[in-house]
Design a protein around this motif. Structure first.
Motif, PDB file in Angstrom:
ATOM      1  N   TRP A 609     -15.427  -0.974   6.483  1.00  0.00           N
ATOM      2  CA  TRP A 609     -14.028  -1.335   6.777  1.00  0.00           C
ATOM      3  C   TRP A 609     -13.456  -2.137   5.607  1.00  0.00           C
ATOM      4  O   TRP A 609     -14.135  -2.285   4.570  1.00  0.00           O
ATOM      5  CB  TRP A 609     -13.906  -2.056   8.119  1.00  0.00           C
ATOM      6  N   GLY A 611     -11.266  -5.235   5.746  1.00  0.00           N
ATOM      7  CA  GLY A 611     -10.559  -6.493   5.934  1.00  0.00           C
ATOM      8  C   GLY A 611     -10.736  -7.036   7.335  1.00  0.00           C
ATOM      9  O   GLY A 611     -10.974  -6.290   8.287  1.00  0.00           O
ATOM     10  N   PRO A 706       1.675  -8.407  -0.702  1.00  0.00           N
ATOM     11  CA  PRO A 706       2.077  -8.126   0.688  1.00  0.00           C
ATOM     12  C   PRO A 706       1.390  -6.870   1.222  1.00  0.00           C
ATOM     13  O   PRO A 706       0.851  -6.086   0.444  1.00  0.00           O
ATOM     14  CB  PRO A 706       3.580  -7.865   0.568  1.00  0.00           C
ATOM     15  N   THR A 707       1.443  -6.686   2.528  1.00  0.00           N
ATOM     16  CA  THR A 707       0.894  -5.472   3.119  1.00  0.00           C
ATOM     17  C   THR A 707       1.990  -4.415   3.259  1.00  0.00           C
ATOM     18  O   THR A 707       3.101  -4.592   2.743  1.00  0.00           O
ATOM     19  CB  THR A 707       0.201  -5.790   4.467  1.00  0.00           C
ATOM     20  N   TRP A 708       1.703  -3.354   3.966  1.00  0.00           N
ATOM     21  CA  TRP A 708       2.642  -2.242   4.163  1.00  0.00           C
ATOM     22  C   TRP A 708       3.291  -2.355   5.534  1.00  0.00           C
ATOM     23  O   TRP A 708       2.812  -3.088   6.395  1.00  0.00           O
ATOM     24  CB  TRP A 708       1.897  -0.914   4.028  1.00  0.00           C
ATOM     25  N   ARG A 743       1.399  -7.176  -6.527  1.00  0.00           N
ATOM     26  CA  ARG A 743       0.354  -6.239  -6.150  1.00  0.00           C
ATOM     27  C   ARG A 743       0.727  -5.641  -4.795  1.00  0.00           C
ATOM     28  O   ARG A 743       0.663  -6.325  -3.770  1.00  0.00           O
ATOM     29  CB  ARG A 743      -0.953  -7.031  -6.038  1.00  0.00           C
ATOM     30  N   HIS A 745       0.272  -2.870  -1.632  1.00  0.00           N
ATOM     31  CA  HIS A 745      -0.833  -2.232  -0.916  1.00  0.00           C
ATOM     32  C   HIS A 745      -1.012  -0.810  -1.448  1.00  0.00           C
ATOM     33  O   HIS A 745      -0.054  -0.183  -1.896  1.00  0.00           O
ATOM     34  CB  HIS A 745      -0.462  -2.225   0.573  1.00  0.00           C
ATOM     35  N   SER A 785      -1.252  -9.423   5.526  1.00  0.00           N
ATOM     36  CA  SER A 785      -2.364  -8.673   4.952  1.00  0.00           C
ATOM     37  C   SER A 785      -3.675  -9.417   5.152  1.00  0.00           C
ATOM     38  O   SER A 785      -3.717 -10.661   5.137  1.00  0.00           O
ATOM     39  CB  SER A 785      -2.115  -8.479   3.461  1.00  0.00           C
ATOM     40  N   SER A 786      -4.760  -8.652   5.250  1.00  0.00           N
ATOM     41  CA  SER A 786      -6.078  -9.281   5.368  1.00  0.00           C
ATOM     42  C   SER A 786      -6.461  -9.981   4.070  1.00  0.00           C
ATOM     43  O   SER A 786      -7.486 -10.657   4.009  1.00  0.00           O
ATOM     44  CB  SER A 786      -7.135  -8.249   5.746  1.00  0.00           C
TER      45      SER A 786
HETATM   46  N1  C2G Z   1      -4.865  -4.896  -0.521  1.00  0.00           N
HETATM   47  C1  C2G Z   1      -4.515  -4.899  -1.851  1.00  0.00           C
HETATM   48  N2  C2G Z   1      -3.244  -5.210  -2.203  1.00  0.00           N
HETATM   49  C2  C2G Z   1      -2.321  -5.527  -1.269  1.00  0.00           C
HETATM   50  C3  C2G Z   1      -2.671  -5.520   0.071  1.00  0.00           C
HETATM   51  C4  C2G Z   1      -3.958  -5.211   0.412  1.00  0.00           C
HETATM   52  O1  C2G Z   1      -5.357  -4.617  -2.709  1.00  0.00           O
HETATM   53  N3  C2G Z   1      -1.077  -5.817  -1.640  1.00  0.00           N
HETATM   54  C5  C2G Z   1      -6.273  -4.589  -0.161  1.00  0.00           C
HETATM   55  C6  C2G Z   1      -7.030  -5.846   0.230  1.00  0.00           C
HETATM   56  O2  C2G Z   1      -8.354  -5.720  -0.143  1.00  0.00           O
HETATM   57  C7  C2G Z   1      -6.920  -5.857   1.707  1.00  0.00           C
HETATM   58  C8  C2G Z   1      -7.007  -4.386   2.032  1.00  0.00           C
HETATM   59  O3  C2G Z   1      -6.320  -3.746   0.966  1.00  0.00           O
HETATM   60  O4  C2G Z   1      -7.935  -6.619   2.300  1.00  0.00           O
HETATM   61  C9  C2G Z   1      -6.403  -4.023   3.338  1.00  0.00           C
HETATM   62  O5  C2G Z   1      -5.044  -4.297   3.302  1.00  0.00           O
HETATM   63  P1  C2G Z   1      -4.193  -4.923   4.480  1.00  0.00           P
HETATM   64  O6  C2G Z   1      -2.927  -5.409   3.873  1.00  0.00           O
HETATM   65  O7  C2G Z   1      -4.965  -5.928   5.230  1.00  0.00           O
HETATM   66  O8  C2G Z   1      -3.789  -3.690   5.378  1.00  0.00           O
HETATM   67  P2  C2G Z   1      -4.583  -2.509   6.049  1.00  0.00           P
HETATM   68  O9  C2G Z   1      -4.970  -1.508   5.010  1.00  0.00           O
HETATM   69  O10 C2G Z   1      -3.707  -2.071   7.130  1.00  0.00           O
HETATM   70  O11 C2G Z   1      -5.891  -3.121   6.654  1.00  0.00           O
HETATM   71  O12 C2G Z   1      -8.940  -4.943   9.412  1.00  0.00           O
HETATM   72  C10 C2G Z   1      -8.042  -4.953   8.354  1.00  0.00           C
HETATM   73  C11 C2G Z   1      -6.914  -4.051   8.643  1.00  0.00           C
HETATM   74  O13 C2G Z   1      -7.353  -2.774   8.846  1.00  0.00           O
HETATM   75  C12 C2G Z   1      -5.824  -4.107   7.633  1.00  0.00           C
END
Ligand code: C2G
Length: 909
Positions: A609, A611, A706-708, A743, A745, A785-786
Motif C-alpha cells: 500500500w 500511505g 497536496p493530494t488529488w 509536488r 500527486h 494527503s498521507s
Molecule cells: N504523494 C506524492 N506527492 C503528492 C501527494 C502524494 O508523492 N503531492 C505520494 C506520497 O508518497 C503519498 C502517496 O503518494 O503517501 C499517496 O498519496 P495520498 O495523497 O495520500 O493519496 P492516495 O494516493 O489517495 O492514497 O492509505 C493512503 C491512501 O490510500 C491515500
C-alpha cells in the motif's frame, strides 16, 4: 390523497433515511406572478390541494396581491382567517406571509444570493428537463413549497433494525404508516400488503434503498391531470451508485459541466424531442381509431418499460404510478412465489389491463445500485441457484395470465428469446457444468413451444435460428452455432485490441508454464514511477542479496526514471508484463494489481500500500466518486490475492484489516519507504539530492505536496488540479530567504505554471520519489494527503492548507479522525495565513509541540529504519520456510489419501 408510496423495508436504515429525506424534499416551484390576484386563484387552490389542503392547519396566512376577491373567496373555503397581500412558504411547506411584492422579491434575491448550490441544482434541473422553461421564466421570482399530498406505507419484512426512531423524525412532516409482514416474506408480499393499505388515487412503489428527485411527485401529479387521469404514468429512471448526498453533488457538477460546455445543449434536445413526440401523439390520436390508439400507446409504454430494459431482471415495477383502481379492479398483484422475478408478471399485466398511458419526459426515480455487493447485495446482485428456475417459472406464469394474442405477450416472448439467445447460450457453450446443456436446456425447450411464428419473425435471423434449434431440442447444433459466433467475436476483439491478444496469451500460453522461483515483479503507482515502498524493498534486496533474484520493474511507457542495480523493465500491460504476471514467484506492489491477474498457488503477493489513511478507503467509503462503480466488488476480489499487507502503524493495521476485509498476514514493522528518513547518513543524502536538483543550500526549503480531488478529473487516473496557493503572494511576503518545491500527486495530469517564479518555485511533480524531497525540505505544507504521516518521521514543522476541507471531508471522502484535533500543525485556509505561519514557524512549532509528540507516538513509533530488513526476513526467509513445510505436509496428506484409496480398491477386488 393523491399518492400512496409503498416501500418495503428489511434492512439498511441509512438507505431508508435517504429515501425519506427525498420525500421530505419534494418541492414544487410557485412563480409569484401566478399567485397574483384572481388569475392566480385556481392555481393557488390547486397548489393548496397539492400541499394537502384538507390538512390546512398550520397555515395561517394566504395569498396574492391586487384584486383580492378571489383570494378572499379561497380563504373562506379553506377557513383561513388572516389575509395577507402576498405569500411565501418556509422550508416545510408552511405558508409565511410577506407584505408586499417588493419585499418578497428582496427576500427571493437574498435567498438566491447566498445559495450554496442546492438551489441552483433545482434551477438547473428545471432548465435541463422542463421544456416549459425559457430565459424569461428563469428571471421570474418564485418560491418553493413542499408537496405533501401523499402517504408513505413502509412495509417491514422481518427487519433486523428498528425503524421507529427514524419514522419519528419524519412523521410530523408527512403521513407515514408502518405495517409489518408477519407470516410472509419477500418484496412481492410486502408490496401487496402495501396495496391493501393504500388509500391514494395512485400507487407508486419506491424501494427503501432508492429515492426520488426533488420534484418528482409534483411532476407526477401534473401528469395525472392530463388525459383524464391516466391508468399508468411512467417517467425516466436514473441509476446511481451513490447516496443521496453524493448523487446531488455529482448531479450538480455534471449539470454545471454541461452548462459550461456550449456545445452540449441537452435541454434544447430534450425539449425538442418532447415536442416532436407530442406532435406525433396528436397526429396518431386524430388518425387512429380509439382502440388502435390505445394499442399504439400501450405498445409505446411496453417498448420503454419492457423491451428497452436489459434482461428480464431489469424489467421493473418502479418509477411508475399506477392508478389504484387499475390494480384493484383487475386484481393485479405481485406473485408472491417469486423472490427475484415478480416485477415482470406484475408490470406485464398492468400494461395489458391499462387503457390510458402517460409518458413524462423527465427523470424522477433514482435507483440506487449497491456499491457494496459483497456485504450488502441488492436483490439483483444476490447470487442464488434459485434464480434460474425462478426466471423460467416467472416467464411461464406471465404467459399464463396474458392474452395470447396481445402485444404484451409478444413483448414478453421476445424478452425471453433475448435472455436465451443473449445469455443462456453462452453459458451452454462455456460452462463446465453439464446441466446447462442438459436439464436447463430441456427446461428452456419446454417453454418456447408456443411462441408463434409471427413473433419469431420480429427477431434477428441468428436468434430465430437458435430458437428453432431449441424447439427441436438439438443441443449439439446449438453448441456449434454458438461456438462459431463466440469465436468470431473473439477474433474480432483480438484484431482490434492488442490488449485482448495480450490477455489471450496470458491465459492460454503463459499461465501454462511453471512459476519462476527467482523472479520478483515490482510495481509502484501503476507503473508511473520508480519510488515508494517497492523502490525501498528493491534497493534493500538488490544491495543485500545481489544476484539472488531476477528483479523486474513494471513501468508505464516513457517513465524516464533511472533505476539502479541489475534489473529488467517491462512495459505495463505489454506481452512481457503478462509473461511476468503469470510466471513471477514474488510481487511487490504498492497499488492494486490488474483485475485480470489470476494469482497462482505458488505465487506470493506482497502488497505494501502507499500511505497511512486519513481519507476513508475501500469498504469504509460510502460513496466513491473516483473509481468504477463495481469498485468494492473489484477490490474485494483483488485483496483476496494479497498474502501480505504492510502497515506503518497500529492505526493503519486496524483500518486496513477492516477496509480491505483483509485476513492474511499483516506486516507490522513500519514503512520501507521511511527507512531512509531514519538512516544515519540522511544528511549526506540530502546534500547530494539538493546538489542534483540545483536547490540552493542557503535558503529554507518549503515543500507543498497536496493530494488529488476525487471529483476533478479528465479520465480515469487523470486528475485536474488548480493551484490555490498564491505563489506570487508567498514570494512577496517571504522574500529571498525561501524556495518552494511544488509536488502534485501522481494522479494529477495538469502541469503547474511556475513562469515568472524562477529561483523561487521548483516544480518537482515528476520527480520519482517524494522521500528524497522530504529529506531536503525544512517545512512541509500538505492537506489530506498521507504525506504528513511520513513527513512526521523527520519531526520538522508542518502546515495544512485545507481550503476545501468541508467538501473534501463531508462529501468526497470522509475522514477516519478529526483532522483539526489530531494533525501536528495548524489548518490554514488562505495563502496569507500560510505565509504568516511560515514567517512565524518557530511559534507555530512551539504551539504544536505536545501535539506533535502524541502524533509521532501514534503514527511513527514503529519506524526504526529497519522495515525493509524485517519485511524481507518475514516474507522471503520465514515465509519461504513455512510454505515449504506446508507443501511437504500437503504432499504427505495426499499420498496417505492415495494409499488409502488403493487399499480400499484392493479389498474390493
Ligand atoms: N504523494 C506524492 N506527492 C503528492 C501527494 C502524494 O508523492 N503531492 C505520494 C506520497 O508518497 C503519498 C502517496 O503518494 O503517501 C499517496 O498519496 P495520498 O495523497 O495520500 O493519496 P492516495 O494516493 O489517495 O492514497 O492509505 C493512503 C491512501 O490510500 C491515500
Amino acid at each position: 390523497m393523491k399518492f400512496s408510496i409503498i416501500t418495503p423495508f428489511n434492512r439498511g436504515l441509512d438507505h431508508l433515511r435517504d429515501n425519506l429525506e427525498s420525500l421530505k424534499d419534494q418541492r414544487l416551484r410557485i412563480y409569484l406572478d401566478e399567485v397574483d390576484g384572481a388569475q392566480g386563484f385556481s392555481r393557488v387552490d390547486r397548489l393548496l390541494g397539492l400541499c394537502g389542503a384538507e390538512n390546512i392547519d398550520g397555515i395561517n396566512a394566504l395569498i396574492g396581491s391586487g384584486d383580492l376577491e378571489g383570494v378572499e373567496a379561497l380563504a373562506d373555503i379553506k377557513g383561513v382567517d388572516d389575509l395577507w397581500p402576498l405569500l411565501t412558504f418556509d422550508g416545510l411547506g408552511n405558508i409565511v406571509a410577506v407584505t408586499d411584492k417588493s419585499e418578497l422579491k428582496a427576500a427571493y434575491t437574498a435567498e438566491h444570493a447566498d445559495e450554496t448550490g442546492q438551489g441552483s441544482e433545482e434551477d438547473r434541473e428545471e432548465k435541463s428537463s422542463d421544456n416549459e422553461s425559457d430565459e424569461e421564466e428563469e428571471l421570474r421570482p418564485f418560491v418553493y413549497v413542499h408537496y405533501r399530498d401523499f402517504e408513505v406505507i413502509i412495509v417491514t419484512d422481518h427487519p433486523d433494525e428498528d425503524i421507529s426512531g427514524l419514522v419519528d423524525e419524519y412523521k410530523d412532516l408527512f403521513t407515514i404508516k408502518v405495517v409489518a409482514l408477519t407470516d410472509k416474506t419477500g418484496v412481492a408480499a410486502a408490496r401487496n400488503r402495501g396495496i391493501e393499505e393504500a388509500s391514494g388515487e395512485y400507487i407508486m412503489f419506491v424501494d427503501s434503498d432508492d429515492y426520488l428527485f426533488p420534484r418528482a411527485l409534483y411532476f407526477m401529479d401534473r401528469a395525472s391531470h392530463t388525459a383524464g387521469a391516466p391508468d399508468i404514468i411512467y417517467g425516466m429512471k436514473v441509476w446511481t451508485w451513490y447516496s443521496r448526498n453524493g448523487f446531488i453533488a455529482t448531479f450538480n457538477k455534471q449539470q454545471e459541466e454541461e452548462e459550461n460546455n456550449a456545445q452540449a445543449d441537452d435541454s434544447a434536445d430534450d425539449a425538442s424531442a418532447a415536442e416532436e413526440a407530442r406532435e406525433k401523439e396528436e397526429r396518431m390520436k386524430s388518425e387512429l381509431s380509439e382502440q388502435d390508439y390505445i394499442e399504439y400507446r400501450r405498445t409505446n409504454a411496453a417498448t420503454r418499460l419492457i423491451s428497452r430494459r436489459k434482461g428480464i431482471r431489469n424489467v421493473s415495477a418502479l418509477g411508475i404510478s399506477y392508478k389504484r383502481s387499475l390494480l384493484l379492479d383487475n386484481n393485479i398483484r405481485f406473485p408472491e412465489q417469486f423472490r427475484y422475478y415478480s416485477d415482470f408478471p406484475f408490470l406485464c399485466l398492468a400494461l395489458e389491463k391499462a387503457t390510458t398511458f402517460r409518458k413524462n419526459y423527465r427523470s424522477w426515480y433514482i435507483k440506487r445500485k449497491h456499491a457494496d455487493s459483497i456485504n450488502f447485495p441488492s436483490l439483483a446482485q444476490e447470487k442464488s441457484e434459485q434464480r434460474f428456475p425462478e426466471l423460467l417459472e416467472s416467464y411461464r406464469y406471465t404467459k399464463s395470465i396474458l392474452d395470447p394474442e396481445g402485444i404484451i405477450r409478444v413483448k414478453a416472448d421476445i424478452k425471453f428469446i433475448g435472455y436465451y439467445t443473449g445469455y443462456f447460450v453462452s453459458r451452454l457453450r462455456r460452462s463446465e457444468n453439464d446441466f446447462w446443456r442438459e436439464e436447463r436446456f430441456e427446461a428452456c425447450r419446454e417453454l418456447v413451444g408456443d411462441i408463434p411464428k409471427s413473433t419469431l419473425k420480429r427477431v434477428s435471423h441468428y436468434r430465430r435460428h437458435l430458437i428453432k434449434l431449441l424447439k427441436k431440442g438439438d443441443v449439439k447444433k446449438t453448441y456449434r452455432r454458438v461456438s462459431l459466433r463466440l469465436a468470431r467475436k473473439k477474433i474480432l476483439r483480438c484484431l482490434t485490441s492488442k490488449y485482448a491478444i495480450v490477455q489471450s496469451f496470458y491465459v492460454h500460453v503463459f499461465l501454462r508454464k511453471p512459476v519462476r522461483k527467482e523472479v520478483i515483479l515490482f510495481e509502484c503507482f501503476f507503473g508511473r514511477s520508480y519510488g515508494d515502498n517497492p523502490r525501498a524493498m528493491y534497493e534493500y534486496i538488490s544491495k543485500t542479496y545481489p544476484d539472488k533474484y531476477i528483479c523486474v520493474w513494471s513501468m508505464a511507457k516513457a517513465h524516464g526514471n533511472k533505476i539502479p542495480y541489475k534489473h529488467k523493465t517491462v512495459k505495463r500491460f505489454g506481452f512481457r508484463y503478462a509473461y511476468y504476471i503469470a510466471r513471477s514467484k514474488f510481487f511487490i506492489f504498492n497499488t492494486k494489481q490488474p483485475g485480470w491477474m489470476r494469482k497462482r498457488e505458488e505465487q506470493v503477493f506482497l502488497e505494501t500500500w502507499h500511505g497511512t489513511p486519513l481519507k476513508k478507503l475501500a469498504f469504509d467509503m460510502e460513496d466513491n466518486f473516483s473509481a468504477s462503480p463495481g469498485y468494492k466488488k473489484h477490490i474485494y476480489s483483488k485483496t483476496r490475492s494479497w498474502d501480505y499487507l504492510v502497515a506503518a502503524n497500529s492505526f493503519s493495521s486496524e483500518v486496513f484489516k477492516r477496509c480491505f476485509m483483509f485476513e492474511n498476514k499483516m506486516l507490522e514493522y513500519g514503512y520501507p519507504r521511511n527507512d531512509v528518513l531514519h538512516a544515519p547518513d540522511r544528511d549526506e543524502r540530502a546534500a547530494a539530492i539538493r546538489k542534483k536538483l540545483g536547490i540552493p543550500t542557503d535558503k529554507k526549503t518549503i515543500l507543498y505536496a497536496p493530494t488529488w480531488r476525487d471529483d476533478e478529473f479528465y479520465a480515469a487516473g487523470e486528475y485536474k488540479f488548480t493551484l490555490q496557493l498564491d505563489l506570487k503572494l508567498l514570494r512577496e511576503k517571504l522574500g529571498d530567504a525561501y524556495v518552494i518545491i511544488l509536488r502534485t500527486h501522481y494522479y494529477i495530469a495538469d502541469k503547474l505554471d511556475v513562469t515568472g517564479l524562477d529561483g523561487f518555485a521548483y516544480n518537482l511533480s515528476k520527480y520519482p520519489d517524494i522521500a528524497d524531497i522530504y529529506l531536503i525540505s525544512d517545512i512541509c505544507i500538505t492537506d489530506y494527503s498521507s504525506v504528513f504521516f511520513d513527513y512526521a518521521n523527520l519531526k520538522r514543522p508542518m502546515l495544512f492548507y485545507t481550503y476545501d476541507i468541508d467538501k473534501y471531508r463531508d462529501i468526497l471522502r470522509g475522514f477516519y479522525f478529526d483532522m483539526e484535533a489530531t494533525v501536528p500543525g495548524p489548518l490554514l485556509y488562505t495563502s496569507e495565513e500560510v505565509a504568516d505561519a511560515i514567517l512565524n514557524i518557530d511559534d507555530v512549532s512551539a504551539r504544536f509541540s505536545d501535539r506533535y509528540d502524541a502524533f509521532y507516538e501514534r503514527f511513527c513509533s514503529w519506524e526504526d529504519g529497519h522495515a525493509c530488513a524485517n519485511i524481507y526476513e518475514d516474507v522471503f526467509v520465514r515465509g519461504e520456510e513455512e510454505r515449504a513445510l506446508a507443501a511437504i505436509e500437503a504432499r504427505k496428506a495426499l499420498e496417505a489419501e492415495q494409499d488409502e484409496t488403493a487399499e480400499d480398491n484392493s479389498q474390493d477386488i
